[in-house]
Scaffold this motif. Structure first.
Motif, PDB file in Angstrom:
ATOM      1  N   ARG A  11      83.564  65.713  -0.656  1.00 22.10           N
ATOM      2  CA  ARG A  11      84.185  67.016  -1.407  1.00 22.10           C
ATOM      3  C   ARG A  11      83.301  68.158  -1.286  1.00 22.10           C
ATOM      4  NH1 ARG A  11      89.323  67.037  -1.250  1.00 22.10           N
ATOM      5  NH2 ARG A  11      89.571  68.431  -2.872  1.00 22.10           N
ATOM      6  N   ARG A  12      83.849  69.190  -0.735  1.00 24.73           N
ATOM      7  CA  ARG A  12      83.001  70.465  -0.664  1.00 24.73           C
ATOM      8  C   ARG A  12      83.671  71.586  -1.291  1.00 24.73           C
ATOM      9  NH1 ARG A  12      78.843  70.024   3.363  1.00 24.73           N
ATOM     10  NH2 ARG A  12      78.067  71.580   2.379  1.00 24.73           N
ATOM     11  N   THR A  13      82.573  72.300  -1.920  1.00 20.47           N
ATOM     12  CA  THR A  13      83.246  73.807  -2.504  1.00 20.47           C
ATOM     13  C   THR A  13      82.507  74.823  -1.822  1.00 20.47           C
ATOM     14  OG1 THR A  13      83.541  72.848  -4.482  1.00 20.47           O
ATOM     15  CG2 THR A  13      83.585  74.910  -4.705  1.00 20.47           C
ATOM     16  N   VAL A  14      83.258  75.874  -1.088  1.00 17.57           N
ATOM     17  CA  VAL A  14      82.541  77.204  -0.638  1.00 17.57           C
ATOM     18  C   VAL A  14      83.307  78.291  -1.285  1.00 17.57           C
ATOM     19  CG1 VAL A  14      82.585  78.040   1.540  1.00 17.57           C
ATOM     20  CG2 VAL A  14      82.667  75.651   1.581  1.00 17.57           C
ATOM     21  N   ASP A  15      82.379  79.189  -1.740  1.00 19.72           N
ATOM     22  CA  ASP A  15      82.971  80.422  -2.044  1.00 19.72           C
ATOM     23  C   ASP A  15      83.414  81.464  -0.950  1.00 19.72           C
ATOM     24  OD1 ASP A  15      83.180  82.548  -3.774  1.00 19.72           O
ATOM     25  OD2 ASP A  15      81.222  83.541  -3.573  1.00 19.72           O
ATOM     26  N   VAL A  16      84.708  81.803  -0.993  1.00 19.74           N
ATOM     27  CA  VAL A  16      85.141  82.556   0.260  1.00 19.74           C
ATOM     28  C   VAL A  16      85.774  83.837  -0.409  1.00 19.74           C
ATOM     29  CG1 VAL A  16      87.011  82.623   1.881  1.00 19.74           C
ATOM     30  CG2 VAL A  16      86.022  80.605   1.593  1.00 19.74           C
ATOM     31  N   ASP A  17      84.869  84.984  -0.314  1.00 12.88           N
ATOM     32  CA  ASP A  17      85.159  86.137  -0.811  1.00 12.88           C
ATOM     33  C   ASP A  17      86.222  87.053   0.028  1.00 12.88           C
ATOM     34  OD1 ASP A  17      83.816  85.670  -3.168  1.00 12.88           O
ATOM     35  OD2 ASP A  17      81.942  86.451  -2.262  1.00 12.88           O
ATOM     36  N   ASP A  18      85.842  86.864   1.162  1.00 12.04           N
ATOM     37  CA  ASP A  18      86.642  87.540   2.399  1.00 12.04           C
ATOM     38  C   ASP A  18      87.692  86.721   2.920  1.00 12.04           C
ATOM     39  OD1 ASP A  18      84.757  85.796   3.527  1.00 12.04           O
ATOM     40  OD2 ASP A  18      83.910  87.348   4.980  1.00 12.04           O
ATOM     41  N   ASP A  19      88.225  86.904   4.124  1.00  9.42           N
ATOM     42  CA  ASP A  19      89.056  86.125   4.821  1.00  9.42           C
ATOM     43  C   ASP A  19      88.561  85.695   6.034  1.00  9.42           C
ATOM     44  OD1 ASP A  19      91.766  85.064   5.261  1.00  9.42           O
ATOM     45  OD2 ASP A  19      92.688  86.806   5.839  1.00  9.42           O
ATOM     46  N   PRO A  20      87.678  84.832   6.274  1.00 10.76           N
ATOM     47  CA  PRO A  20      87.151  84.236   7.339  1.00 10.76           C
ATOM     48  C   PRO A  20      87.894  83.306   8.003  1.00 10.76           C
ATOM     49  CG  PRO A  20      86.264  82.792   5.699  1.00 10.76           C
ATOM     50  CD  PRO A  20      87.074  83.883   4.951  1.00 10.76           C
ATOM     51  N   ALA A  21      87.708  82.943   9.301  1.00 13.74           N
ATOM     52  CA  ALA A  21      88.457  81.988  10.224  1.00 13.74           C
ATOM     53  C   ALA A  21      87.759  80.503   9.654  1.00 13.74           C
ATOM     54  CB  ALA A  21      88.299  82.125  11.499  1.00 13.74           C
ATOM     55  N   ALA A  22      88.500  79.560   9.703  1.00 11.34           N
ATOM     56  CA  ALA A  22      87.781  78.211   9.299  1.00 11.34           C
ATOM     57  C   ALA A  22      86.614  77.835  10.253  1.00 11.34           C
ATOM     58  CB  ALA A  22      89.007  76.913   9.710  1.00 11.34           C
ATOM     59  N   VAL A  23      86.715  78.378  11.421  1.00 17.53           N
ATOM     60  CA  VAL A  23      85.244  78.004  12.085  1.00 17.53           C
ATOM     61  C   VAL A  23      84.107  78.506  11.368  1.00 17.53           C
ATOM     62  CG1 VAL A  23      85.435  79.948  13.791  1.00 17.53           C
ATOM     63  CG2 VAL A  23      84.263  77.822  14.499  1.00 17.53           C
ATOM     64  N   GLU A  24      84.129  79.656  10.781  1.00 21.30           N
ATOM     65  CA  GLU A  24      83.067  80.473  10.362  1.00 21.30           C
ATOM     66  C   GLU A  24      82.725  79.373   8.999  1.00 21.30           C
ATOM     67  OE1 GLU A  24      82.149  84.089   7.369  1.00 21.30           O
ATOM     68  OE2 GLU A  24      83.522  84.841   9.067  1.00 21.30           O
ATOM     69  N   VAL A  25      83.601  79.127   8.231  1.00 25.59           N
ATOM     70  CA  VAL A  25      83.373  78.372   7.130  1.00 25.59           C
ATOM     71  C   VAL A  25      82.814  76.909   7.359  1.00 25.59           C
ATOM     72  CG1 VAL A  25      84.183  76.965   5.307  1.00 25.59           C
ATOM     73  CG2 VAL A  25      85.024  79.343   5.676  1.00 25.59           C
ATOM     74  N   VAL A  26      83.380  76.259   8.532  1.00 30.13           N
ATOM     75  CA  VAL A  26      82.828  74.980   8.915  1.00 30.13           C
ATOM     76  C   VAL A  26      81.509  75.069   9.608  1.00 30.13           C
ATOM     77  CG1 VAL A  26      83.084  73.086  10.421  1.00 30.13           C
ATOM     78  CG2 VAL A  26      85.216  73.975   9.192  1.00 30.13           C
ATOM     79  N   ARG A  27      81.222  75.960  10.473  1.00 28.26           N
ATOM     80  CA  ARG A  27      79.989  76.062  11.379  1.00 28.26           C
ATOM     81  C   ARG A  27      79.174  76.798  10.552  1.00 28.26           C
ATOM     82  NH1 ARG A  27      77.970  75.722  16.284  1.00 28.26           N
ATOM     83  NH2 ARG A  27      76.703  77.273  17.091  1.00 28.26           N
ATOM     84  N   ASP A  28      79.030  77.998  10.129  1.00 24.91           N
ATOM     85  CA  ASP A  28      78.099  78.841   9.520  1.00 24.91           C
ATOM     86  C   ASP A  28      77.811  78.626   8.135  1.00 24.91           C
ATOM     87  OD1 ASP A  28      78.182  79.873  11.870  1.00 24.91           O
ATOM     88  OD2 ASP A  28      79.544  81.742  11.281  1.00 24.91           O
ATOM     89  N   ARG A  29      78.879  78.332   7.206  1.00 26.91           N
ATOM     90  CA  ARG A  29      78.376  78.032   5.849  1.00 26.91           C
ATOM     91  C   ARG A  29      78.090  76.444   5.485  1.00 26.91           C
ATOM     92  NH1 ARG A  29      82.861  82.226   2.667  1.00 26.91           N
ATOM     93  NH2 ARG A  29      82.170  84.000   4.581  1.00 26.91           N
ATOM     94  N   LEU A  30      78.808  75.685   6.426  1.00 30.52           N
ATOM     95  CA  LEU A  30      78.719  74.354   6.165  1.00 30.52           C
ATOM     96  C   LEU A  30      77.578  73.677   6.998  1.00 30.52           C
ATOM     97  CD1 LEU A  30      82.391  73.074   5.307  1.00 30.52           C
ATOM     98  CD2 LEU A  30      80.389  73.763   3.652  1.00 30.52           C
TER      99      LEU A  30
END
Length: 122
Positions: A9-28
């Protein structure tokens, strides 16, 4: 936003409207998912969402909420990933993770429908 990634289980703060690739690659930090064409054509960014392949460059991160996401890192022990490694099935290797993710989804669909019967060449 909360979702499952490779069984955790992961929790990510998403303030803007990024693509999933940005969250998976850059944030995780799951860098097996590559951003190449940003147009959904090359497949290097492919992830599985609830077992179905999706190009993450065109998938809004918000669509991951509450879902089960699998990246190439989560498929390390999968028979398809082992076959790719065992047969040196890569060229430069940059798009190989997307191939593994897509092929693993095919493998799982085939097994669900046909059991251990091997698919034909066609």
């Amino acid at each position: 936003m909360e979702f499952e990634v490779n069984g955790a289980r992961r929790t990510v703060d998403v303030d803007d409207d990024p693509a999933a690739v940005e969250v998976v690659r850059d944030r995780l930090g799951l860098t097996g998912t590559k951003l190449v064409c940003a147009g959904g054509v090359c497949g290097a960014c492919t992830i599985q969402v609830d077992g179905e392949p999706r190009v993450s460059c065109l998938t809004p991160a918000a669509r991951l909420a509450g879902r089960r996401v699998t990246t190439v890192e989560g498929l390390a022990a999968h028979p398809v990933a082992r076959a790719f490694a065992g047969e040196d099935a890569l060229q430069c290797g940059y798009c190989t993770p997307g191939f593994v993710v897509e092929a693993a989804a095919f493998f799982e669909r085939w097994r669900a429908e046909h059991g251990p019967t091997r698919p034909g060449r066609e």
